[in-house]
Motif scaffolding. Structure first.
Motif, PDB file in Angstrom:
ATOM      1  N   GLY A   1      -5.073   4.147 -10.684  1.00 40.17           N
ATOM      2  CA  GLY A   1      -4.055   4.635  -9.690  1.00 40.17           C
ATOM      3  C   GLY A   1      -3.981   3.186  -8.600  1.00 40.17           C
ATOM      4  N   SER A   2      -3.938   2.147  -9.025  1.00 36.53           N
ATOM      5  CA  SER A   2      -3.703   0.945  -7.941  1.00 36.53           C
ATOM      6  C   SER A   2      -2.535   0.573  -7.324  1.00 36.53           C
TER       7      SER A   2
ATOM      8  N   TYR B   1      -9.022   1.027   1.857  1.00 30.98           N
ATOM      9  CA  TYR B   1      -9.968   0.323   0.904  1.00 30.98           C
ATOM     10  C   TYR B   1     -10.979  -0.322   1.464  1.00 30.98           C
TER      11      TYR B   1
ATOM     12  N   ASN C   1      -2.951   5.513 -18.410  1.00 31.39           N
ATOM     13  CA  ASN C   1      -3.101   6.661 -17.960  1.00 31.39           C
ATOM     14  C   ASN C   1      -4.573   6.805 -17.747  1.00 31.39           C
TER      15      ASN C   1
ATOM     16  N   PHE D   1       0.858  -1.192  -0.176  1.00 34.70           N
ATOM     17  CA  PHE D   1      -0.034  -0.080  -0.019  1.00 34.70           C
ATOM     18  C   PHE D   1       0.885   1.188  -0.193  1.00 34.70           C
TER      19      PHE D   1
HETATM   20  C1  LIG Z   1      -0.270   7.642  -3.429  1.00 33.70           C
HETATM   21  S1  LIG Z   1      -0.499   6.246  -4.756  1.00 33.70           S
HETATM   22  C2  LIG Z   1      -1.683   5.278  -4.034  1.00 33.70           C
HETATM   23  C3  LIG Z   1      -1.617   4.046  -4.593  1.00 33.70           C
HETATM   24  C4  LIG Z   1      -2.745   2.959  -4.056  1.00 33.70           C
HETATM   25  N1  LIG Z   1      -3.914   3.405  -4.456  1.00 33.70           N
HETATM   26  C5  LIG Z   1      -2.594   3.042  -2.588  1.00 33.70           C
HETATM   27  O1  LIG Z   1      -3.482   3.678  -1.807  1.00 33.70           O
HETATM   28  O2  LIG Z   1      -1.818   2.298  -2.077  1.00 33.70           O
HETATM   29  C6  LIG Z   1      -0.743   6.886  -6.098  1.00 33.70           C
HETATM   30  C7  LIG Z   1      -0.892   6.140  -7.273  1.00 33.70           C
HETATM   31  O3  LIG Z   1      -1.495   6.678  -8.580  1.00 33.70           O
HETATM   32  C8  LIG Z   1      -0.739   6.406  -9.733  1.00 33.70           C
HETATM   33  N2  LIG Z   1      -0.734   7.668 -10.453  1.00 33.70           N
HETATM   34  C9  LIG Z   1      -0.672   8.850 -10.471  1.00 33.70           C
HETATM   35  N3  LIG Z   1      -0.824   9.576 -11.655  1.00 33.70           N
HETATM   36  C10 LIG Z   1      -1.524   8.717 -12.484  1.00 33.70           C
HETATM   37  C11 LIG Z   1      -2.086   8.824 -13.843  1.00 33.70           C
HETATM   38  N4  LIG Z   1      -1.957  10.079 -14.566  1.00 33.70           N
HETATM   39  N5  LIG Z   1      -2.764   7.681 -14.209  1.00 33.70           N
HETATM   40  C12 LIG Z   1      -2.837   6.348 -13.664  1.00 33.70           C
HETATM   41  N6  LIG Z   1      -1.905   6.377 -12.603  1.00 33.70           N
HETATM   42  C13 LIG Z   1      -1.496   7.465 -11.965  1.00 33.70           C
HETATM   43  C14 LIG Z   1       0.699   6.452  -9.032  1.00 33.70           C
HETATM   44  O4  LIG Z   1       1.505   5.775 -10.001  1.00 33.70           O
HETATM   45  C15 LIG Z   1       0.470   5.723  -7.972  1.00 33.70           C
HETATM   46  O5  LIG Z   1       0.710   4.241  -7.894  1.00 33.70           O
END
Ligand SMILES: C[S@@+](CC[C@H](N)C(=O)[O-])C[C@H]1O[C@@H](n2cnc3c(N)ncnc32)[C@H](O)[C@@H]1O
Length: 271
Positions: free
Chosen positions: A88-89, A70, A135, A39
């Motif tokens: 944004g997984s 979650y 994206n 996480f």
């Molecule tokens: C703070 S982390 C949170 C990850 C997960 N949701 C968690 O709670 O553990 C933010 C995530 O958003 C992804 N992210 C940021 N910008 C993005 C974009 N434009 N499209 C897809 N993913 C993105 C990052 O790569 C990162 O894995």
């Protein structure tokens, strides 16, 4: 200028913000390949009412409060038998938890960091989830594909958040719902509401959950500190402490004074 302050200035520069986050999120799985680190959110301390309504988690589990972020978000949605997308997984553990405990028809995780997707393929092989690179602003899915979209602490990083919400409205089936948690300042929450509305989504809930996140940060502090000392390279510890939102970080201090708020927002594509 302190690194934490710099991070907050960058919020107002979308193109630079996106580049910085991409660099950071591509680097994390390489710098911290630990298979059990699932996480990257600040964590959530459930209320007694939520424990009663949505059940409890194993509180001995590593990063259980990030898992709780979650659990107590997705448990509000109708997940069983539904098609679920998380945008944004990250390291994949949140969606895996949802898939293994709430039994959707299918669960798909999307992230723009190829190294995060590689981490998921390696460490969640066999879990009932597919992880794809892509994206948030140009999702590789047909319209009306999902019933539920989850977004956990991610959309503040996107270059064009209005476009993200248009994409969410496109990939949701009529009546489908977005469940989002994120942290930002008041003016930025107002903008988020505007973008949701312009995308044709109707806001069903907007709750300030900052107290639960602050409590999680405070209770996790000793564990997080020890973890950072043990697993994060010496030269990265300062930066990582800011990213992790430890006690004393800019994130923590601003959340505490109310300058920024952590909120849960539910929005729906009209049926
Ligand atoms: C703070 S982390 C949170 C990850 C997960 N949701 C968690 O709670 O553990 C933010 C995530 O958003 C992804 N992210 C940021 N910008 C993005 C974009 N434009 N499209 C897809 N993913 C993105 C990052 O790569 C990162 O894995």
């Amino acid at each position: 200028m302190a690194f934490g302050t710099l991070l907050f200035r960058v919020v107002r520069m979308p193109a630079l913000r996106e580049r910085l986050w991409k660099l950071a999120y591509e680097s994390f799985p390489r710098l911290l390949p630990d298979a059990d680190w699932w996480f990257m959110n600040y964590g959530y301390e459930p209320t007694d009412a939520e424990r009663y309504q949505f059940g409890t988690l194993d509180e001995q589990q590593f990063q259980w409060r990030s898992r709780a972020m979650y659990h107590y978000l997705a448990a509000r949605a109708p997940i069983a038998g539904k098609d679920v997308l998380e945008v944004g997984s990250g390291r994949g553990g949140g969606l895996r938890h949802v898939a293994e405990t709430m039994h959707p028809a299918a669960a798909t995780g999307l992230d723009f960091a190829s190294s995060a997707i590689a981490f998921c393929h390696k460490n969640h092989a066999g879990a009932p989830v597919r992880y794809l690179e892509g994206n948030s602003m140009d999702m590789p899915f047909d319209g009306a594909t999902f019933d539920v979209v989850l977004n956990v602490e991610s959309c503040h990083a996107y270059r064009d958040q209005a476009q993200f919400f248009r994409e969410v409205a496109r990939v949701l089936r009529p009546g489908g719902q977005l469940f989002l948690v994120d942290v930002r300042a008041d003016w930025n929450w107002d903008l988020l509401h505007q973008w949701l509305t312009e995308a044709g989504l109707v806001v069903r809930e907007d709750s300030d959950i900052s107290p639960q996140v602050l409590t999680a940060i405070e209770r996790d502090e000793p564990t997080k500190k020890a973890l950072i000392r043990k697993r994060v390279p010496f030269w990265l510890r300062g930066i990582f402490t800011e990213f992790a939102g430890n006690v004393g970080s800019q994130l923590y201090e601003r959340l505490k004074t109310g300058e920024i708020q952590y909120r849960r927002v539910v929005a729906q594509r009209p049926a």
